[in-house]
Design a protein around this motif. Structure first.
Motif, short mmCIF file in Angstrom:
data_model
loop_
_atom_site.label_atom_id
_atom_site.label_comp_id
_atom_site.label_asym_id
_atom_site.label_seq_id
_atom_site.Cartn_x
_atom_site.Cartn_y
_atom_site.Cartn_z
N THR A 1 41.92 36.21 37.90
CA THR A 1 43.69 35.60 38.42
C THR A 1 44.26 34.71 37.26
OG1 THR A 1 43.70 35.80 40.31
CG2 THR A 1 44.85 37.65 39.64
N LYS A 2 44.87 33.75 37.12
CA LYS A 2 45.11 33.26 36.14
C LYS A 2 45.52 31.89 38.10
CE LYS A 2 47.08 33.86 32.58
NZ LYS A 2 48.83 34.73 31.89
N SER B 1 43.87 32.11 40.49
CA SER B 1 42.50 31.89 41.42
C SER B 1 41.71 30.41 41.50
CB SER B 1 42.01 33.63 41.11
OG SER B 1 40.99 33.19 40.29
N LYS C 1 40.88 46.66 36.62
CA LYS C 1 41.01 46.10 37.54
C LYS C 1 40.16 46.65 38.68
CE LYS C 1 46.09 46.79 39.24
NZ LYS C 1 47.06 47.96 39.82
N SER D 1 40.93 42.99 31.37
CA SER D 1 42.03 44.31 31.88
C SER D 1 42.12 45.11 32.81
CB SER D 1 43.01 44.52 30.34
OG SER D 1 42.43 45.12 29.96
N THR E 1 36.47 42.16 39.41
CA THR E 1 37.42 42.38 38.99
C THR E 1 38.00 41.28 38.19
OG1 THR E 1 40.10 42.95 39.73
CG2 THR E 1 38.29 40.62 40.72
N ARG E 2 39.34 41.67 37.51
CA ARG E 2 39.96 40.72 36.53
C ARG E 2 40.50 39.27 36.85
NH1 ARG E 2 44.67 44.67 35.06
NH2 ARG E 2 45.94 44.33 37.01
#
Length: 141
Positions: free
Chosen positions: A137-138, A140, A90, A88, A134-135
């Motif tokens: 993303t869904k 990506s 950044k 979670s 970085t986290r």
């Protein structure tokens, strides 16, 4: 008159420094404390006014850092915290993970690589040993 002839005789026979000692001891009377003072004159010292020899500067030992007692291996709680909190963030670097979870840097690097393989975080930049993640993303992948 007898005193003057003695002084003349001593000045011709004795060397100058002995002559100075003789004069200091025999001609000048010793200092007497003032009549009104209760303490002797030797104990009445003048307070220092700031002039005089300055104290030598002491070298500082430098800033002392507390020794970090970071974990070398994961325990169960830290491992769960890694998978729960780190995805979670950044900005994820081994330094950030090491500082927040109180683990060694080598362990943090391995953990980040493992999380990249599982797809929880992704690499943003990799330069020599400084890797920035970085986290994930869904949308990506």
């Amino acid at each position: 008159i007898a005193c003057c002839s003695t002084i003349f005789f001593l000045s011709t026979v004795l060397c100058p420094w002995t002559w100075a000692l003789f004069l200091a001891r025999n001609i000048m009377p010793p200092k007497q404390p003032a009549k009104g003072s209760k303490t002797p004159a030797k104990s009445q010292k003048a307070k220092p006014t700031g002039s005089g020899k300055a104290k030598k500067k002491k070298w500082s030992k430098g800033k002392v850092r507390d020794k970090l007692n970071n974990l070398v291996l994961f325990d169960k709680g830290t491992y769960e915290k890694l998978y729960k909190e780190v995805p979670s963030y950044k900005l994820i670097t081994p330094a950030v993970v090491s500082e927040r979870l109180k683990i060694r840097g080598s362990l943090a690097r391995r953990a980040c690589r493992e999380m990249v393989e599982k797809g929880l975080i992704k690499v943003v930049s990799q330069h020599h040993r400084q890797v920035i993640y970085t986290r994930a993303t869904k949308g990506s992948d």
